[in-house]
Design a protein around this motif. Structure first.
Motif, mmCIF file in Angstrom:
data_model
loop_
_atom_site.group_PDB
_atom_site.id
_atom_site.type_symbol
_atom_site.label_atom_id
_atom_site.label_comp_id
_atom_site.label_asym_id
_atom_site.label_seq_id
_atom_site.Cartn_x
_atom_site.Cartn_y
_atom_site.Cartn_z
ATOM 1 N N LEU A 15 0.675 -9.832 -13.473
ATOM 2 C CA LEU A 15 0.059 -8.538 -13.770
ATOM 3 C C LEU A 15 -1.218 -8.350 -12.957
ATOM 4 C CD1 LEU A 15 -0.064 -5.895 -15.301
ATOM 5 C CD2 LEU A 15 -1.157 -7.129 -17.200
ATOM 6 N N PHE A 16 -2.075 -9.364 -12.929
ATOM 7 C CA PHE A 16 -3.315 -9.274 -12.167
ATOM 8 C C PHE A 16 -3.009 -9.082 -10.680
ATOM 9 C CE2 PHE A 16 -6.879 -10.927 -9.771
ATOM 10 C CZ PHE A 16 -7.947 -10.302 -10.374
ATOM 11 N N ARG A 17 -2.075 -9.892 -10.153
ATOM 12 C CA ARG A 17 -1.730 -9.782 -8.731
ATOM 13 C C ARG A 17 -1.176 -8.394 -8.407
ATOM 14 N NH1 ARG A 17 0.245 -14.855 -9.801
ATOM 15 N NH2 ARG A 17 2.382 -14.082 -9.906
ATOM 16 N N ALA A 18 -0.288 -7.881 -9.267
ATOM 17 C CA ALA A 18 0.303 -6.568 -9.012
ATOM 18 C C ALA A 18 -0.751 -5.459 -9.057
ATOM 19 C CB ALA A 18 1.421 -6.287 -10.018
ATOM 20 N N LEU A 24 -5.445 -2.344 -3.637
ATOM 21 C CA LEU A 24 -5.747 -2.586 -2.227
ATOM 22 C C LEU A 24 -4.836 -1.772 -1.306
ATOM 23 C CD1 LEU A 24 -6.348 -6.427 -2.373
ATOM 24 C CD2 LEU A 24 -8.061 -4.646 -1.950
ATOM 25 N N LEU A 25 -3.564 -1.695 -1.630
ATOM 26 C CA LEU A 25 -2.641 -0.928 -0.805
ATOM 27 C C LEU A 25 -2.957 0.560 -0.847
ATOM 28 C CD1 LEU A 25 0.636 -2.867 -1.611
ATOM 29 C CD2 LEU A 25 -0.427 -2.654 0.653
ATOM 30 N N ARG A 26 -3.293 1.078 -2.017
ATOM 31 C CA ARG A 26 -3.667 2.502 -2.136
ATOM 32 C C ARG A 26 -4.916 2.779 -1.312
ATOM 33 N NH1 ARG A 26 -1.015 6.765 -3.694
ATOM 34 N NH2 ARG A 26 -2.888 7.611 -4.593
ATOM 35 N N ARG A 27 -5.893 1.886 -1.413
ATOM 36 C CA ARG A 27 -7.141 2.070 -0.672
ATOM 37 C C ARG A 27 -6.893 2.068 0.839
ATOM 38 N NH1 ARG A 27 -12.526 -0.876 -2.340
ATOM 39 N NH2 ARG A 27 -12.658 0.993 -3.579
ATOM 40 N N ALA A 28 -5.886 1.298 1.274
ATOM 41 C CA ALA A 28 -5.548 1.214 2.700
ATOM 42 C C ALA A 28 -4.644 2.364 3.156
ATOM 43 C CB ALA A 28 -4.883 -0.130 2.992
ATOM 44 N N GLY A 29 -4.322 3.283 2.260
ATOM 45 C CA GLY A 29 -3.547 4.455 2.632
ATOM 46 C C GLY A 29 -2.046 4.342 2.431
ATOM 47 N N HIS A 30 -1.583 3.268 1.838
ATOM 48 C CA HIS A 30 -0.158 3.104 1.571
ATOM 49 C C HIS A 30 0.213 3.776 0.247
ATOM 50 C CE1 HIS A 30 0.348 0.280 4.874
ATOM 51 N NE2 HIS A 30 -0.800 -0.277 4.491
ATOM 52 N N ARG A 31 1.511 3.893 -0.014
ATOM 53 C CA ARG A 31 1.995 4.499 -1.258
ATOM 54 C C ARG A 31 2.845 3.483 -2.018
ATOM 55 N NH1 ARG A 31 1.932 10.151 -1.585
ATOM 56 N NH2 ARG A 31 3.843 9.996 -2.801
ATOM 57 N N PRO A 32 2.200 2.486 -2.641
ATOM 58 C CA PRO A 32 2.950 1.460 -3.371
ATOM 59 C C PRO A 32 3.462 1.992 -4.706
ATOM 60 C CG PRO A 32 0.628 1.112 -3.702
ATOM 61 C CD PRO A 32 0.767 2.257 -2.714
ATOM 62 N N THR A 33 4.420 1.290 -5.248
ATOM 63 C CA THR A 33 4.917 1.559 -6.597
ATOM 64 C C THR A 33 4.653 0.316 -7.435
ATOM 65 O OG1 THR A 33 6.660 3.005 -5.765
ATOM 66 C CG2 THR A 33 6.948 2.125 -7.989
ATOM 67 N N PHE A 34 4.006 0.497 -8.573
ATOM 68 C CA PHE A 34 3.754 -0.581 -9.529
ATOM 69 C C PHE A 34 4.960 -0.637 -10.464
ATOM 70 C CE2 PHE A 34 2.311 -1.854 -13.745
ATOM 71 C CZ PHE A 34 1.689 -3.054 -13.467
ATOM 72 N N VAL A 35 5.517 -1.828 -10.669
ATOM 73 C CA VAL A 35 6.727 -1.965 -11.479
ATOM 74 C C VAL A 35 6.539 -3.047 -12.538
ATOM 75 C CG1 VAL A 35 9.224 -2.363 -11.445
ATOM 76 C CG2 VAL A 35 8.098 -1.405 -9.424
ATOM 77 N N LEU A 36 6.953 -2.733 -13.766
ATOM 78 C CA LEU A 36 7.055 -3.720 -14.839
ATOM 79 C C LEU A 36 8.524 -3.837 -15.203
ATOM 80 C CD1 LEU A 36 4.182 -2.720 -17.306
ATOM 81 C CD2 LEU A 36 4.248 -4.699 -15.784
#
Length: 75
Positions: A15-18, A24-36
């Motif tokens: 959870l912490f790593r995700a 960090l990815l959002r700040r770098a301009g990427h569009r990540p998806t967080f998944v549980l």
């Protein structure tokens, strides 16, 4: 890290790593998806991970987790 200290999230947890990777990815301009997700055969075991372009990011092969939450939400 300040939020993790207040929320008592183990810094060596998925959870912490995700959450850190997502931020960090959002700040770098990427569009990540967080998944549980929960294991298909053991709903007491869960995992959190990040996906980029529909693929797990910095993850080894994922066991058969059933997605329970994604952010941003997927249609």
């Amino acid at each position: 890290e300040r939020l993790a200290a207040r929320a008592a999230i183990d810094r060596d947890s998925c959870l912490f790593r995700a959450l850190a990777r997502y931020a960090l990815l959002r700040r770098a301009g990427h569009r990540p998806t967080f998944v549980l997700g929960l294991m298909e055969d053991d709903i007491d075991r869960g995992h959190a991970w990040i996906e980029l372009d529909g693929a797990p990011f910095l993850e080894t092969a994922l066991p058969p987790y059933r997605r329970t939450l994604t952010h941003p939400a997927q249609a």
